[in-house]
Design a protein around this motif. Sequence first.
Motif, PDB file in Angstrom:
ATOM      1  N   PRO A 254     -22.650  34.069 -13.804  1.00 19.09           N
ATOM      2  CA  PRO A 254     -22.916  33.972 -12.356  1.00 19.09           C
ATOM      3  C   PRO A 254     -22.711  32.556 -11.817  1.00 19.09           C
ATOM      4  N   LYS A 255     -23.177  31.540 -12.556  1.00 24.09           N
ATOM      5  CA  LYS A 255     -23.009  30.165 -12.082  1.00 24.09           C
ATOM      6  C   LYS A 255     -21.531  29.781 -12.049  1.00 24.09           C
ATOM      7  N   SER A 256     -20.759  30.224 -13.038  1.00 17.81           N
ATOM      8  CA  SER A 256     -19.325  29.929 -13.055  1.00 17.81           C
ATOM      9  C   SER A 256     -18.634  30.532 -11.839  1.00 17.81           C
ATOM     10  N   CYS A 257     -19.031  31.750 -11.469  1.00 23.81           N
ATOM     11  CA  CYS A 257     -18.443  32.391 -10.288  1.00 23.81           C
ATOM     12  C   CYS A 257     -18.830  31.640  -9.014  1.00 23.81           C
ATOM     13  N   LEU A 258     -20.077  31.201  -8.925  1.00 25.24           N
ATOM     14  CA  LEU A 258     -20.525  30.449  -7.760  1.00 25.24           C
ATOM     15  C   LEU A 258     -19.795  29.109  -7.652  1.00 25.24           C
ATOM     16  N   LEU A 259     -19.699  28.380  -8.769  1.00 25.19           N
ATOM     17  CA  LEU A 259     -19.002  27.102  -8.759  1.00 25.19           C
ATOM     18  C   LEU A 259     -17.510  27.285  -8.484  1.00 25.19           C
ATOM     19  N   GLY A 260     -16.948  28.380  -9.002  1.00 25.66           N
ATOM     20  CA  GLY A 260     -15.551  28.684  -8.715  1.00 25.66           C
ATOM     21  C   GLY A 260     -15.329  28.931  -7.233  1.00 25.66           C
ATOM     22  N   LYS A 261     -16.270  29.618  -6.605  1.00 17.90           N
ATOM     23  CA  LYS A 261     -16.166  29.882  -5.162  1.00 17.90           C
ATOM     24  C   LYS A 261     -16.236  28.575  -4.378  1.00 17.90           C
ATOM     25  N   GLN A 262     -17.126  27.692  -4.774  1.00 18.59           N
ATOM     26  CA  GLN A 262     -17.234  26.407  -4.094  1.00 18.59           C
ATOM     27  C   GLN A 262     -15.936  25.605  -4.242  1.00 18.59           C
ATOM     28  N   TYR A 263     -15.337  25.691  -5.424  1.00 17.50           N
ATOM     29  CA  TYR A 263     -14.078  24.969  -5.652  1.00 17.50           C
ATOM     30  C   TYR A 263     -12.943  25.550  -4.811  1.00 17.50           C
ATOM     31  N   ILE A 264     -12.858  26.872  -4.735  1.00 21.23           N
ATOM     32  CA  ILE A 264     -11.742  27.470  -3.993  1.00 21.23           C
ATOM     33  C   ILE A 264     -11.863  27.180  -2.502  1.00 21.23           C
ATOM     34  N   GLU A 265     -13.077  27.086  -1.988  1.00 23.45           N
ATOM     35  CA  GLU A 265     -13.236  26.753  -0.579  1.00 23.45           C
ATOM     36  C   GLU A 265     -12.781  25.321  -0.312  1.00 23.45           C
ATOM     37  N   GLN A 266     -13.066  24.429  -1.248  1.00 21.78           N
ATOM     38  CA  GLN A 266     -12.575  23.052  -1.140  1.00 21.78           C
ATOM     39  C   GLN A 266     -11.053  23.020  -1.214  1.00 21.78           C
ATOM     40  N   PHE A 267     -10.492  23.818  -2.114  1.00 18.52           N
ATOM     41  CA  PHE A 267      -9.045  23.900  -2.270  1.00 18.52           C
ATOM     42  C   PHE A 267      -8.382  24.444  -1.001  1.00 18.52           C
ATOM     43  N   LEU A 268      -8.953  25.497  -0.433  1.00 20.09           N
ATOM     44  CA  LEU A 268      -8.384  26.101   0.770  1.00 20.09           C
ATOM     45  C   LEU A 268      -8.342  25.114   1.934  1.00 20.09           C
ATOM     46  N   ASN A 269      -9.323  24.243   1.985  1.00 19.27           N
ATOM     47  CA  ASN A 269      -9.392  23.285   3.086  1.00 19.27           C
ATOM     48  C   ASN A 269      -8.876  21.899   2.710  1.00 19.27           C
ATOM     49  N   SER A 270      -8.121  21.825   1.596  1.00 17.14           N
ATOM     50  CA  SER A 270      -7.591  20.525   1.177  1.00 17.14           C
ATOM     51  C   SER A 270      -6.476  20.027   2.094  1.00 17.14           C
ATOM     52  N   ASN A 271      -5.808  20.943   2.779  1.00 14.41           N
ATOM     53  CA  ASN A 271      -4.812  20.595   3.798  1.00 14.41           C
ATOM     54  C   ASN A 271      -4.517  21.851   4.612  1.00 14.41           C
ATOM     55  N   THR A 272      -3.612  21.760   5.552  1.00 19.19           N
ATOM     56  CA  THR A 272      -3.338  22.910   6.418  1.00 19.19           C
ATOM     57  C   THR A 272      -2.073  23.671   6.025  1.00 19.19           C
ATOM     58  N   SER A 273      -1.421  23.260   4.940  1.00 18.30           N
ATOM     59  CA  SER A 273      -0.215  23.966   4.499  1.00 18.30           C
ATOM     60  C   SER A 273      -0.597  25.114   3.571  1.00 18.30           C
ATOM     61  N   LEU A 274       0.400  25.854   3.098  1.00 18.13           N
ATOM     62  CA  LEU A 274       0.154  26.963   2.164  1.00 18.13           C
ATOM     63  C   LEU A 274       0.010  26.473   0.715  1.00 18.13           C
ATOM     64  N   LEU A 275       0.279  25.200   0.460  1.00 15.42           N
ATOM     65  CA  LEU A 275       0.186  24.646  -0.889  1.00 15.42           C
ATOM     66  C   LEU A 275      -0.955  23.637  -0.941  1.00 15.42           C
ATOM     67  N   GLY A 276      -2.016  24.015  -1.676  1.00 17.23           N
ATOM     68  CA  GLY A 276      -3.231  23.205  -1.684  1.00 17.23           C
ATOM     69  C   GLY A 276      -3.226  22.100  -2.698  1.00 17.23           C
ATOM     70  N   TYR A 277      -4.212  21.204  -2.571  1.00 17.23           N
ATOM     71  CA  TYR A 277      -4.406  20.099  -3.495  1.00 17.23           C
ATOM     72  C   TYR A 277      -5.620  20.372  -4.380  1.00 17.23           C
ATOM     73  N   HIS A 278      -5.481  20.059  -5.660  1.00 17.81           N
ATOM     74  CA  HIS A 278      -6.572  20.214  -6.620  1.00 17.81           C
ATOM     75  C   HIS A 278      -7.315  18.901  -6.756  1.00 17.81           C
ATOM     76  N   ASN A 279      -8.614  18.957  -6.541  1.00 19.42           N
ATOM     77  CA  ASN A 279      -9.431  17.758  -6.690  1.00 19.42           C
ATOM     78  C   ASN A 279     -10.886  18.189  -6.811  1.00 19.42           C
ATOM     79  N   LEU A 280     -11.572  17.677  -7.829  1.00 18.61           N
ATOM     80  CA  LEU A 280     -12.961  18.062  -8.053  1.00 18.61           C
ATOM     81  C   LEU A 280     -13.853  16.865  -7.840  1.00 18.61           C
TER      82      LEU A 280
END
Length: 259
Positions: A233-259
């Motif tokens: 459950p914690k891995s899924c929650l942390l994964g969700k938090q990461y994907i939301e950060q990824f989705l908002n990393s820029n406005t293009s269709l290709l995101g940036y990875h950064n933790l």
Amino acid sequence: MSNHSLKKSSNNRPYVISIAGLDPTAGAGLLSDLKCFEAHRVYGFGVCSALTIQTDTTFLKNDWLETEQVIAQLAPLLEKFPIQAVKIGLIKNLETLSAVCEYLNSFDPKIKIVLDPILKASAGYNFHEWNPELDIFKSVLKRLYLITPNYLEMQALKGSEEIDQVCRSWSEDCAVLLKGGHHPSSPGTDYFFHKKEALEFKSGTTAVSQKHGSGCVLSSAITAQLALGNSLPKSCLLGKQYIEQFLNSNTSLLGYHNL
């Protein structure tokens, strides 16, 4: 001292594998998974399951690798390194998926297998029409640790039953994370099912910028968190938090990875 013990003492990062298609844009599939693993500070290996010709908006062609080719890539990695978790994305068919999962389970039953069931490319190309009533699909579920379908994929896989009912049924064999990005009534809310447990992970942001390969990123982030020792459950929650950060990393269709 075993070879695995030597590897553990010489590298303090856990080892994970992505089995996925090669997307030249690196927005989805193998290259994206490896970027996500690196951002999570796990060491990621890549096993290619398909060669694609695509951009972030157009899918042109796909060439599958056969079962024996996938397993041939896996074998030396499993022999040399203590693999904690494996994420499986795009793969030729249920027969190949079943054979790969069986191979992983027989090599080390403790390896956690996360399946992202990619049925259709975001650009509209159809890969699969899996029948969940087939015995081979049911046998695959028993070999998985987690499956991460989105709402549209579950609609295609549920048959005549209700989605929640199917998720609860599947979760007797493996955990299910129903991703909420396409959910008509509660967009952004993910639903986690594992045996008698059911959890909701609500969105932590009011708006997101859509990304090519977001499903791949979420499942690889969860795989990394599992390898780091977090609960499911914690891995899924942390994964969700990461994907939301990824989705908002820029406005293009290709995101940036950064933790």
